[in-house]
Design an enzyme around this catalytic site. Structure first.
Site, PDB file in Angstrom:
ATOM      1  N   HIS A 131      -1.539   0.674   7.411  1.00 42.84           N
ATOM      2  CA  HIS A 131      -1.996   0.782   6.027  1.00 42.84           C
ATOM      3  C   HIS A 131      -1.803   2.213   5.534  1.00 42.84           C
ATOM      4  O   HIS A 131      -2.063   3.173   6.262  1.00 42.84           O
ATOM      5  CB  HIS A 131      -3.471   0.390   5.939  1.00 42.84           C
ATOM      6  CG  HIS A 131      -4.033   0.509   4.558  1.00 42.84           C
ATOM      7  ND1 HIS A 131      -3.616  -0.284   3.509  1.00 42.84           N
ATOM      8  CD2 HIS A 131      -4.984   1.332   4.044  1.00 42.84           C
ATOM      9  CE1 HIS A 131      -4.291   0.041   2.417  1.00 42.84           C
ATOM     10  NE2 HIS A 131      -5.120   1.026   2.720  1.00 42.84           N
ATOM     11  N   CYS A 178       0.829  -1.204   0.000  1.00 43.12           N
ATOM     12  CA  CYS A 178       0.000   0.000   0.000  1.00 43.12           C
ATOM     13  C   CYS A 178       0.864   1.255   0.000  1.00 43.12           C
ATOM     14  O   CYS A 178       0.477   2.287  -0.553  1.00 43.12           O
ATOM     15  CB  CYS A 178      -0.950  -0.011   1.182  1.00 43.12           C
ATOM     16  SG  CYS A 178      -0.140  -0.294   2.774  1.00 43.12           S
TER      17      CYS A 178
END
Length: 1373
Positions: free
Chosen positions: A504, A201
């Site tokens: 994330h 990510c």
């Protein structure tokens, strides 16, 4: 005058309104009832719609029961609503191939008028429209009516879903609308997402930010790749260029980044490593600069992202200033200064703190070259040049020196949408006095801002800089610079959600085309608002205190990108029509590739994938493969494909092959497809499915044969022919029958297939494992007898008198029973046996009358002796006295008692038709009598020696959780074999079908909680009196020496219901010693050996081809346990040393076991000890435990188990442990001044008092009681720890009053206690001394197997390899 109605008139009016309303309601209800009645009378159309698309992970089958008057357009609406698709994005077509035309979604015709049949099932297929997947309703319609500004929009993916479930954040993987189609259909925003490989990510966020930077994207497009110069796979700029082109032109919802990471030189493991996005930015810019050398883009990164600042020190006495110029690519902004309790609340505050100078005074005074002395000075940074694209890193990751862990600062830090950088230029620089000249030092100088950034050789030529240059220009030029030129516009916010351990990343990016903010969250791209940007500030609504971040949201901005507001330089994105020619060619190639991929997906969606089997006529084994055939291919074409797939072109002609429906599990041929050779496979197999409940078999016939038709409803029967005279069972013959056939008709079928006589035929059905059923009722049907899809029967047809016997007493039943329970074992024999021919227990006479019947056995005995000739010669060299004694004992036993074994040629011992066995292959059906001729033997020194020599298994293995006191092990299930019971006892066909094995249910073992013995308390044999099959033949095997020598072995066929005791008695003639003098070890797949000691258990857990090793040594009697004795050496490098194996018995005292150990220790270990100068104590792994006192009794005071382990500890003085209330601890003094540990010394405590422990330690070491500190050791004995760590790592002087309280929990003997003098200072070491000591300690601790220091999982360094990949160390594992 207005008339006012009276009260009575008002009531009348209201009553009229009430009745009028009631009548209207009644009329409406009556109308509805009539509609319902008419609808109930109207015919219904049942529509079954199969979703054949891949829009969802699981294809659904929809069932709709609609009135016949329903229109086709209404059908489409109902299907769309029920399937969750957007109406108009799919097609409906008839399943029947003859009418494959799609229905018109706009048709207003009724279903009946459109070809639907009322009262019947109408099958439809839901298919793609124009090759595109149907649109998921939740994906597309969630924002269809939204402008993107509504916070309640369901298609907005701002980040990972918060724990409190607040809107605006959603995870890719937890989203209920996530499906495979999300990768295929482009978002309504017009932007394309990036697929997260696993933990990439951070990469996706940076790539999207660079893609949304017009200047970077245009510069990348202007670069042209020369394929002759470099491999496109390893070219980082080319793969970035391809990715950007796909992001701009692809119709997919998301695209992969694997090509980009492959150009980085990364393998698949890198996808599982999460890195810092700012670190990736620096490393990737460095890699691009290296790749772009000697090109027009060589200085692109510097032109766009590089700034300059001055690092200066100014003397406060003379004003002299020393300085150097450093470059930077981003500015790291501190959120919470070191040691501060308050945080910076905004980017402006952090920038001001960044350039705030510090005063060097006191011990930190600066040596001024002009003053020639140390003076107070001011040290700081000044910005000289801001880049066109300004990158700010918010330093949210810090290190907590209290907990010694990395932490994340979630405090609130605001950032403006427009950032004015003019206040951060220090005008004092213009008025500064004469300063020392200094050249531009670049990024490599110590103390520069860029020392935390990437090391690059940036250009120092200001002429090529397109940013705001403020370093060495004239004052006039500076004044002419307008203030607006330092205003920067925010366009990218890279957000991190999570903790310092992981999380994330996603990016919030503003498009310069329309000014709209978007969330780029891996695959998902959605519109967001300014409120969503403000949510990334972090923090909570509380105060900005020291602990505020502990209660703040973990989702906050981590990296910001600003662009200079300069209309003359700000550019727009390149449109497709304005692409350079090489980019247009690249777009065309990618478009063709995408179209090809789309066509391939279409083919995949219409391809039937099914398991294919074939019995190869040459290899004679079942071959398996996967047949992939398009649904429109005919059966004839599929047969040809299967023919080639199985590589049969040169073996059999194609017309000798056909495909039939097959059930692999039951080995059942379900049906053949006569007359359907031209039918499409999609219809034949029931559609395209991800998996089928059946398989296909490519059946092969001989040219002179014809294929037999297989009809649905038939059952398959495998017929095994049994020959009673030769005691053989033939390979199976396949016969097909119907369940409604009678037993008489079934016998006629078998007679035709096997050419046996049906009149004398006996048919036995094996319904399940060892469940044999004789089919003797002529008129009973196969279904009534329990036949199923696939069945197995045994048939025998002869005029033998065995027909007259009851089935369970017949020779046939015994043969089949033996067949189902016989397994094959490989037995390794010991190299030599401690006895001679005279003391071997063979098969002696049962009585004088039966002497002649054992000639075969005698012949067998001679053959075995010949096989064991080498062993026998060695045995004859043993003590003659022992031989004579054993021989006389054996002779007396022969004359006085019955034999333990009777040699029986076949289950009926007097069967005249039984074929005699060759002498080299003795065959026993063993009966273990209720009486046994072997008395209980006393243990001798020779027995001890045998015990000593038996254990080749590693002690750590035997002490593991796999206790060898049980025979059971779940390494494999029993696989019963089809044994012919002749010289080729086991047929290969049965062994190759492992799935026919059933779970063993016959268990005659006697449960015994203790160790089993072959004898009862009176010395009598406990084996049950039943005939069990046993046959052994020599089997030479490789001894593993590598010299081609063969060791002695046996191939044993044995009934697995035999007990271990009876099995050992059968092995006596081959081992050469009584069963009490050898041990049985089961060998597992990893070559680990575990002793089988439960003599009453059967061999039911063994399966075919299991291996057994026989080792010499006395077997255990009832109540005895094998014990491994280790010596405890507390002050040795290896404190645990194996001594010997011995046997302890239930009821024995510790002193008695010590008395038995003394001669063994002397003979085997050369240890001469006094019984009062050693102790036994509990051993748990390598830790010493409870001290066993002499009066303790095994199994009463001390729990004991098979393969038990104990420590033997030699004492320097008489035993001080007299009572169980005492506590023995091992203490060790730590001397900080000398940096060393003294040897262990035992301290015996009368209680668990800490005060008593300190008094004993003070008395032992002469350390004053008030200065004594102690700590409990950690880990496995001897609790080794580096001398560099022990002083601060242990929990010294815990605040407890008793040893058995937290955090000590010292409740048993053997605990390790370190102690020290608190007044003793730690030795000061120089750097060289510390390094040398560290090497010595590392070496010492590695030798002992203890850890050097605690080290958490190290984060893998982020690297981009310019040569295509890392060079792996050949020595690296």
């Amino acid at each position: 005058m207005e008339m006012v109605p009276s009260e009575e008139n008002q009531l009348v009016a209201r009553e009229g309104i009430f009745w009028s309303s009631r009548q209207n309601l009644f009329d409406e209800m009556q109308k509805r009832f009539k509609q319902i009645e008419s609808a109930a009378e109207e015919p219904r159309v049942l529509c079954i719609v199969q979703d054949t698309t891949n829009a969802k992970t699981i294809n659904e089958k929809l069932t709709l029961n609609l009135p016949a008057s329903t229109t086709v357009s209404k059908l489409f609406e109902d299907v769309a609503r029920k399937a969750g698709y957007v109406n108009g994005s799919f097609c409906l077509a008839w399943t029947n191939a003859t009418n494959a035309a799609s229905l018109d979604p706009a048709s207003e015709l009724s279903l009946v008028s459109s070809g639907f049949e009322a009262g019947k099932r109408n099958f439809l297929q839901l298919t793609d429209k124009d090759g595109d997947q149907p649109l998921i309703l939740s994906d597309e319609c969630g924002t269809a009516d939204s402008s993107g500004l509504d916070d309640s929009s369901q298609d907005r993916f701002i980040g990972p879903l918060p724990r409190d479930g607040t809107m605006g954040c959603s995870s890719d993987y937890s989203s209920p609308s996530y499906s495979y189609s999300s990768v295929l259909n482009k978002s309504d925003t017009g932007y394309v997402g990036l697929v997260n490989q696993a933990m990439t990510c951070y990469l996706n966020s940076l790539l999207q930010s660079l893609f949304m930077t017009p200047e970077f994207r245009s510069a990348l497009y202007n670069w042209e790749f020369e394929e002759s110069d470099e491999d496109p796979v390893t070219s980082i700029p080319y793969q970035l260029q391809r990715l950007f082109v796909l992001l701009q032109t692809s119709k997919k919802r998301a695209i992969e980044t694997t090509d980009v990471t492959r150009s980085f030189g990364w393998d698949s493991s890198e996808a599982w490593q999460q890195h810092d996005v700012q670190e990736l930015c620096r490393v990737m810019f460095d890699a691009l600069e290296q790749k772009w050398k000697e090109t027009q883009q060589a200085d692109l990164i510097n032109q766009l992202y590089q700034g300059k600042l001055k690092d200066y020190v100014r003397c406060l006495e003379c004003g002299n200033e020393s300085w150097r110029i450093d470059t930077y690519l981003d500015i790291p902004l501190v959120i919470r200064p070191f040691g501060a309790s308050q945080v910076f609340g905004s980017v402006e505050e952090a920038l001001q703190a960044f350039i705030q100078p510090e005063t060097l005074d006191g011990p930190n005074q600066y040596f001024c070259e002009r003053c020639r002395k140390k003076c107070d000075a001011r040290k700081g940074l000044r910005f000289l040049h801001f880049p066109y694209l300004l990158t700010l890193q918010l330093k949210r990751f810090d290190f907590d020196y209290t907990t010694m862990h990395r932490i994340k600062l979630n405090d609130r830090m605001t950032f403006p949408e427009e950032l004015d950088m003019s206040p951060f230029i220090d005008v004092e620089d213009e008025k500064s006095p004469q300063t020392e000249s200094c050249t531009d030092s670049g990024a490599e100088n110590e103390g520069s801002c860029h020392s935390d950034q990437m090391s690059n050789d940036f250009s120092t030529d200001d002429a090529v800089d397109e940013g705001i240059c403020l370093d060495n220009t004239s004052n006039t030029e500076r004044v002419l610079k307008p203030k607006s030129s330092l205003t920067f516009e925010l366009f990218s916010v890279m957000v991190h959600s999570g903790s310092a351990a992981g999380g994330h990343y996603y990016a919030c990016i503003k498009s310069f085309s329309d000014g709209q903010w978007y969330s780029f969250n891996d695959q998902h791209v959605s519109k967001i608002t300014q409120d969503d940007i403000r949510k990334t500030y972090g923090g909570s609504s509380g105060s900005r205190g020291y602990y505020s971040s502990a209660f703040a949201s973990s989702t906050n901005a981590y990296m910001l990108m600003y662009r200079l507001k300069d209309p003359s330089r700000n550019t727009k994105f390149l449109e497709v029509e304005n692409f350079p020619e090489h980019i247009k060619r690249l777009v065309q190639r990618e478009k063709e590739s995408e179209e090809q991929e789309k066509r391939q997906r279409e083919i995949e969606r219409n391809t039937c994938k099914i398991k294919l089997f074939c019995m190869h006529p040459v290899k004679m084994m079942m071959m398996e493969n996967k047949l992939e055939v398009h649904k429109d291919k005919t059966l004839r074409e599929a047969t040809e494909m299967a023919y080639k797939l199985m590589d049969l072109e040169t073996v059999v002609p194609l017309d000798c092959c056909r495909l039939v429906k097959y059930d692999e599990f039951h080995e059942y041929l379900e049906r053949s497809y006569e007359g359907e050779e031209d039918m499409p496979m999609g219809l034949l197999l029931g559609g395209v499915k991800s998996s089928y409940m059946f398989d296909l078999l490519l059946e092969i016939r001989r040219p002179d044969q014809t294929f037999q038709p297989y009809k649905p409803g038939e059952v398959m029967v495998k017929v095994h022919v049994v020959d009673l005279k030769r005691e053989t069972i033939a390979a199976p013959v396949s016969v097909r029958a119907y369940l409604n056939q009678s037993i008489t008709e079934f016998k006629q079928l078998i007679a035709q297939a096997t050419e046996l006589c049906a009149d004398t035929m006996r048919v036995v059905l094996e319904r399940c494992y060892n469940d044999l059923r004789l089919l003797y009722v002529p008129n009973k049907t196969l279904k009534a007898e329990g036949f199923f899809r696939s069945n197995k029967v045994f048939v025998e047809s002869s005029d033998s008198p065995d027909h007259q016997a009851a089935f369970t007493e017949s020779h046939l039943w015994k043969l089949l029973d033996r067949h189902g329970n016989t397994i094959r074992l490989f037995v390794s024999l010991p190299e030599q046996s401690p006895g001679s021919l005279a003391n071997r227990t063979s098969c002696p006479k049962a009585s004088a009358d039966s002497e002649d019947s054992f000639d075969g056995s005698k012949g067998s005995q001679k053959s075995v002796e010949a096989i064991l000739e080498e062993s026998t010669e060695k045995l004859k060299n043993l003590s003659l006295q022992q031989q004579q004694q054993t021989s006389s004992t054996s002779d007396s036993q022969k004359s006085s008692e019955h034999s333990d074994f009777e040699h029986i040629e076949s289950p009926p011992a007097q069967e005249p038709e039984a074929t005699p066995q060759p002498p080299s292959q003795p065959e026993n059906c063993t009966r273990a009598d209720s009486e046994n001729q072997f008395p209980s033997e006393e243990r001798s020194d020779s027995d001890v020696n045998n015990d000593r020599s038996t254990s080749s298994v590693d002690s750590d293995i035997l002490s593991s959780s796999h206790s060898s006191d049980t025979l059971c092990n779940a390494d494999s299930g029993p696989l019963p074999l089809a044994n012919g019971l002749d010289s080729h006892s086991i047929t290969s066909s049965r062994r190759s079908k492992a799935h026919e094995g059933k779970k063993e249910t016959w268990d005659t073992a006697e449960e015994d909680s203790g160790t089993d013995s072959e004898y009862d308390e009176n010395g009598k044999n406990k084996a049950e009196a039943q005939y069990l099959y046993f046959k052994a033949e020599p089997y030479p095997q490789d001894n593993g020496s590598g010299e081609g020598q063969k060791s002695k072995g046996l191939l044993v066929h044995v009934d697995k219901r035999i007990t271990l005791a009876a099995f050992k008695q059968n092995l006596e003639p081959y081992v050469g010693v009584p069963s009490t003098q050898f041990k049985v070890f089961r060998v597992y797949a990893n070559n680990q050996e575990f002793e089988s000691v439960r003599l009453n258990e059967t061999l039911s857990t063994f399966s075919d081809d299991n291996k057994i090793t026989i080792r010499l040594g006395r077997a255990l009697k009832k109540g005895e346990y094998r014990v491994k004795v280790y010596q405890l050496l507390v002050n040795e490098l290896e404190p645990c040393k194996f001594l010997l194996d011995t046997v302890f018995a239930k009821g024995m005292t510790v002193r008695q076991s010590k008395e038995e150990l003394l001669p063994q220790l002397k003979d085997q270990c050369k240890l001469e000890l006094s019984i009062d100068r050693f102790r036994l104590r509990k051993k748990t792994w390598k830790n010493p435990g409870t001290v066993f006192l002499d009066y303790h009794i095994y199994e009463e005071d001390i729990n004991i188990s098979s393969n038990w382990e104990v420590f033997l500890e030699v004492l320097e003085e008489p035993e001080r442990m007299k009572s169980m209330s005492q506590l023995a601890v091992l203490t060790r003094r730590w001397c900080p001044a000398q940096m060393k540990l003294e040897p262990f010394r035992e301290v015996v405590l009368e209680s668990s008092s800490v005060e008593e422990l300190k008094e004993k330690l003070s008395e032992l070491s002469e350390i004053p009681l008030e200065n004594l500190e102690f700590a409990k050791g950690r880990g496995t004995f001897p609790c080794d720890i580096s001398v560099l760590e022990i002083h601060q790592d242990l929990d010294w002087n815990p605040k407890v009053s008793t040893l058995n309280a937290w955090p000590l929990y010292i409740c048993d003997d053997g605990a390790v206690i370190f102690y020290r003098d608190s007044t003793e200072e730690l030795m000061e070491l120089s750097e060289d001394e510390r390094n040398e000591l560290m090497k010595k300690e590392s070496s010492r601790l590695l030798k002992t197997g203890h850890r050097v220091s605690y080290s958490p999982r190290k984060e893998k360094a982020l690297k981009i390899y310019l040569d295509g990949g890392p060079t792996k160390d050949p020595g690296q594992d």
